[in-house]
Enzyme design. Structure first.
Site, PDB file in Angstrom:
ATOM      1  CD  GLU A   1       1.365  -5.959   5.780  1.00  0.00           C
ATOM      2  OE1 GLU A   1       2.211  -6.851   6.006  1.00  0.00           O
ATOM      3  OE2 GLU A   1       0.619  -5.973   4.782  1.00  0.00           O
TER       4      GLU A   1
ATOM      5  CB  ALA B   1      -0.874  -0.026   1.244  1.00  0.00           C
TER       6      ALA B   1
ATOM      7  CD  GLU C   1      -2.588  -7.479   2.703  1.00  0.00           C
ATOM      8  OE1 GLU C   1      -2.235  -6.335   2.344  1.00  0.00           O
ATOM      9  OE2 GLU C   1      -3.210  -7.685   3.757  1.00  0.00           O
TER      10      GLU C   1
ATOM     11  N   GLY D   1       0.419  -5.043   0.761  1.00  0.00           N
ATOM     12  CA  GLY D   1      -0.764  -5.050  -0.099  1.00  0.00           C
ATOM     13  C   GLY D   1      -0.507  -5.730  -1.438  1.00  0.00           C
TER      14      GLY D   1
HETATM   15  N1  DAK Z   1       4.638   3.173  -0.791  1.00  0.00           N
HETATM   16  C1  DAK Z   1       5.068   4.342  -1.335  1.00  0.00           C
HETATM   17  N2  DAK Z   1       6.221   4.467  -2.003  1.00  0.00           N
HETATM   18  C2  DAK Z   1       6.985   3.365  -2.126  1.00  0.00           C
HETATM   19  C3  DAK Z   1       6.613   2.120  -1.572  1.00  0.00           C
HETATM   20  C4  DAK Z   1       5.371   2.053  -0.868  1.00  0.00           C
HETATM   21  N3  DAK Z   1       4.890   0.891  -0.362  1.00  0.00           N
HETATM   22  N4  DAK Z   1       7.593   1.217  -1.851  1.00  0.00           N
HETATM   23  C5  DAK Z   1       8.547   1.890  -2.544  1.00  0.00           C
HETATM   24  N5  DAK Z   1       8.192   3.179  -2.707  1.00  0.00           N
HETATM   25  C6  DAK Z   1       8.940   4.227  -3.393  1.00  0.00           C
HETATM   26  C7  DAK Z   1      10.138   4.670  -2.569  1.00  0.00           C
HETATM   27  O1  DAK Z   1       9.731   5.611  -1.598  1.00  0.00           O
HETATM   28  C8  DAK Z   1      11.024   5.282  -3.641  1.00  0.00           C
HETATM   29  O2  DAK Z   1      10.511   6.571  -3.959  1.00  0.00           O
HETATM   30  P1  DAK Z   1      11.522   7.826  -4.056  1.00  0.00           P
HETATM   31  O3  DAK Z   1      12.228   7.883  -2.769  1.00  0.00           O
HETATM   32  O4  DAK Z   1      12.418   7.482  -5.214  1.00  0.00           O
HETATM   33  O5  DAK Z   1      10.599   8.988  -4.332  1.00  0.00           O
HETATM   34  C9  DAK Z   1      10.765   4.373  -4.857  1.00  0.00           C
HETATM   35  O6  DAK Z   1       9.509   3.704  -4.587  1.00  0.00           O
HETATM   36  C10 DAK Z   1      11.836   3.310  -5.046  1.00  0.00           C
HETATM   37  O7  DAK Z   1      11.971   2.610  -3.827  1.00  0.00           O
HETATM   38  P2  DAK Z   1      13.384   2.388  -3.117  1.00  0.00           P
HETATM   39  O8  DAK Z   1      14.332   3.474  -3.439  1.00  0.00           O
HETATM   40  O9  DAK Z   1      13.114   2.101  -1.687  1.00  0.00           O
HETATM   41  O10 DAK Z   1      13.886   1.071  -3.868  1.00  0.00           O
HETATM   42  P3  DAK Z   1      14.869  -0.030  -3.306  1.00  0.00           P
HETATM   43  O11 DAK Z   1      15.252  -0.878  -4.462  1.00  0.00           O
HETATM   44  O12 DAK Z   1      15.977   0.568  -2.501  1.00  0.00           O
HETATM   45  O13 DAK Z   1      13.984  -0.908  -2.299  1.00  0.00           O
HETATM   46  C11 DAK Z   1      11.972  -2.071  -1.592  1.00  0.00           C
HETATM   47  C12 DAK Z   1      12.909  -1.658  -2.789  1.00  0.00           C
HETATM   48  C13 DAK Z   1      10.738  -2.712  -2.177  1.00  0.00           C
HETATM   49  C14 DAK Z   1      12.729  -3.095  -0.757  1.00  0.00           C
HETATM   50  C15 DAK Z   1      11.662  -0.812  -0.759  1.00  0.00           C
HETATM   51  O14 DAK Z   1      11.158   0.192  -1.649  1.00  0.00           O
HETATM   52  C16 DAK Z   1      10.653  -1.060   0.309  1.00  0.00           C
HETATM   53  O15 DAK Z   1      10.965  -1.631   1.350  1.00  0.00           O
HETATM   54  N6  DAK Z   1       9.421  -0.570   0.083  1.00  0.00           N
HETATM   55  C17 DAK Z   1       8.409  -0.570   1.077  1.00  0.00           C
HETATM   56  C18 DAK Z   1       7.861  -1.959   1.287  1.00  0.00           C
HETATM   57  C19 DAK Z   1       6.753  -1.874   2.280  1.00  0.00           C
HETATM   58  O16 DAK Z   1       7.012  -1.779   3.478  1.00  0.00           O
HETATM   59  N7  DAK Z   1       5.557  -1.808   1.784  1.00  0.00           N
HETATM   60  C20 DAK Z   1       4.400  -1.563   2.598  1.00  0.00           C
HETATM   61  C21 DAK Z   1       3.994  -2.851   3.222  1.00  0.00           C
HETATM   62  S1  DAK Z   1       2.719  -2.517   4.341  1.00  0.00           S
HETATM   63  C22 DAK Z   1      -4.132   0.113   5.052  1.00  0.00           C
HETATM   64  C23 DAK Z   1      -4.361  -1.145   4.559  1.00  0.00           C
HETATM   65  C24 DAK Z   1      -3.294  -1.915   4.200  1.00  0.00           C
HETATM   66  C25 DAK Z   1      -2.021  -1.464   4.366  1.00  0.00           C
HETATM   67  C26 DAK Z   1      -1.793  -0.222   4.893  1.00  0.00           C
HETATM   68  C27 DAK Z   1      -2.847   0.569   5.243  1.00  0.00           C
HETATM   69  N8  DAK Z   1      -5.209   0.935   5.397  1.00  0.00           N
HETATM   70  C28 DAK Z   1      -6.561   0.501   5.088  1.00  0.00           C
HETATM   71  C29 DAK Z   1      -5.048   2.275   5.830  1.00  0.00           C
HETATM   72  C30 DAK Z   1      -0.952  -2.264   3.928  1.00  0.00           C
HETATM   73  C31 DAK Z   1       0.268  -1.873   4.135  1.00  0.00           C
HETATM   74  C32 DAK Z   1       1.358  -2.445   3.427  1.00  0.00           C
HETATM   75  O17 DAK Z   1       1.304  -2.801   2.271  1.00  0.00           O
END
Ligand code: DAK
Length: 259
Positions: free
Chosen positions: A134, A66, A114, A111
């Site tokens: 998460e 997400a 998911e 997400g």
């Molecule tokens: N959201 C927003 N931007 C994201 C993102 C995300 N999930 N994942 C990556 N990006 C963006 C980064 O911020 C970066 O943007 P800039 O800084 O260049 O502007 C760009 O994508 C490239 O990412 P990285 O520079 O980090 O790339 P790397 O190769 O170094 O790393 C990575 C790749 C996939 C390992 C890393 O980007 C990462 O860890 N990303 C986040 C993974 C993550 O934690 N995803 C969220 C999981 S929790 C909800 C319902 C459900 C959820 C939440 C709320 N509600 C109903 C309110 C679910 C939550 C989740 O999905």
């Protein structure tokens, strides 16, 4: 219908949906959810749709979760409402009448993982990574991950993934039954097409009912065995079943009509 965050193409009854936010690794924001909801609502009763393939733009990510920048400002009430909406959209995918394949071409996190699990089938590129990170953000999954991960890989493995937030490789995902197939990177779509092309030669009513019966196993409000004997009778009485049997006897390929 085409929005810039969700590219939609169609060929021979197969729809190709590409989540198109490469700068954010295709993270799911409100616009993506709106576009997914619109597509699956519009096609809910369109039996001309033979299958759907969902993938991510680029070669690095399927969907990296997400959109963290979007949901961070929400309070508890708004968060729960958004989570419920996301779950409902993913239920539309899971209950879709035709098979939906996730062509996982990179990170499938939070997400994103998911979303793959809401699809009926998953084809992963060798470089794909799966995870439910998460807990790293102090959250639990919001789009069905705590339930579908257990359904797919069992409680022991699911708890480890959910509690550590660690990613697993596509090889591990195959070994654990999270994906159907692992293919060389770049061949996710071709392999998904091959799978769908095989399924679309079968009786369409049988395909529809099979999806719904398997979903019934996980639906605590219905008896799947009861659904099965009813759907068995329904498919047996269909024109498709008569055509299937006739084709077998006449040693030819069946020509199903979905009736
Ligand atoms: N959201 C927003 N931007 C994201 C993102 C995300 N999930 N994942 C990556 N990006 C963006 C980064 O911020 C970066 O943007 P800039 O800084 O260049 O502007 C760009 O994508 C490239 O990412 P990285 O520079 O980090 O790339 P790397 O190769 O170094 O790393 C990575 C790749 C996939 C390992 C890393 O980007 C990462 O860890 N990303 C986040 C993974 C993550 O934690 N995803 C969220 C999981 S929790 C909800 C319902 C459900 C959820 C939440 C709320 N509600 C109903 C309110 C679910 C939550 C989740 O999905």
């Amino acid at each position: 219908m085409n929005s810039s965050v969700l590219l939609i193409e169609q060929k021979d009854g197969i729809f190709y949906l590409t989540i198109n936010r490469p700068d954010a690794l295709n993270a799911l924001n409100k616009d993506v959810f709106d576009a997914l909801e619109q597509f699956f609502k519009e096609k809910k009763e369109d039996f001309g749709v033979k299958g759907v393939i969902i993938t991510g733009s680029g070669t690095k990510a399927f969907v990296a979760g997400a959109d963290i920048k979007e949901f961070i400002h929400l309070d508890a009430v708004a968060g729960a409402a958004l989570s419920k909406r996301g779950q409902d959209i993913f239920f539309m995918i899971e209950n879709f009448h035709a098979p939906v394949v996730a062509a996982v071409n990179g990170f499938a996190l939070g997400g994103g993982c998911e979303l793959t699990m809401a699809c009926h089938l998953r084809i992963a590129g060798e470089h794909a990574r799966f995870g439910q990170p998460e807990v790293n953000l102090g959250l639990v999954p919001g789009y069905g991950g705590s339930q579908r991960l257990v359904q797919n890989i069992g409680k022991t493995r699911a708890l480890k993934m959910l509690l550590t937030g660690d990613m697993i490789t596509s090889a591990q995902a195959l070994d654990w039954g999270l994906v159907n197939e692992v293919v060389p990177s770049g061949e996710e779509i071709v392999a998904s097409e091959a799978l769908l092309n095989k399924i679309t030669t079968k009786g369409p009513l049988a395909i529809q009912k099979t999806i719904s019966l398997v979903n019934d196993y996980f639906n605590k409000t219905v008896d799947g065995f009861e659904s099965e004997y009813k759907d068995f009778g329904y498919t047996l009485g269909s024109e498709d079943a008569k055509e299937g049997a006739a084709a077998f006897i006449e040693k030819r390929k069946p020509s199903f009509k979905g009736k």
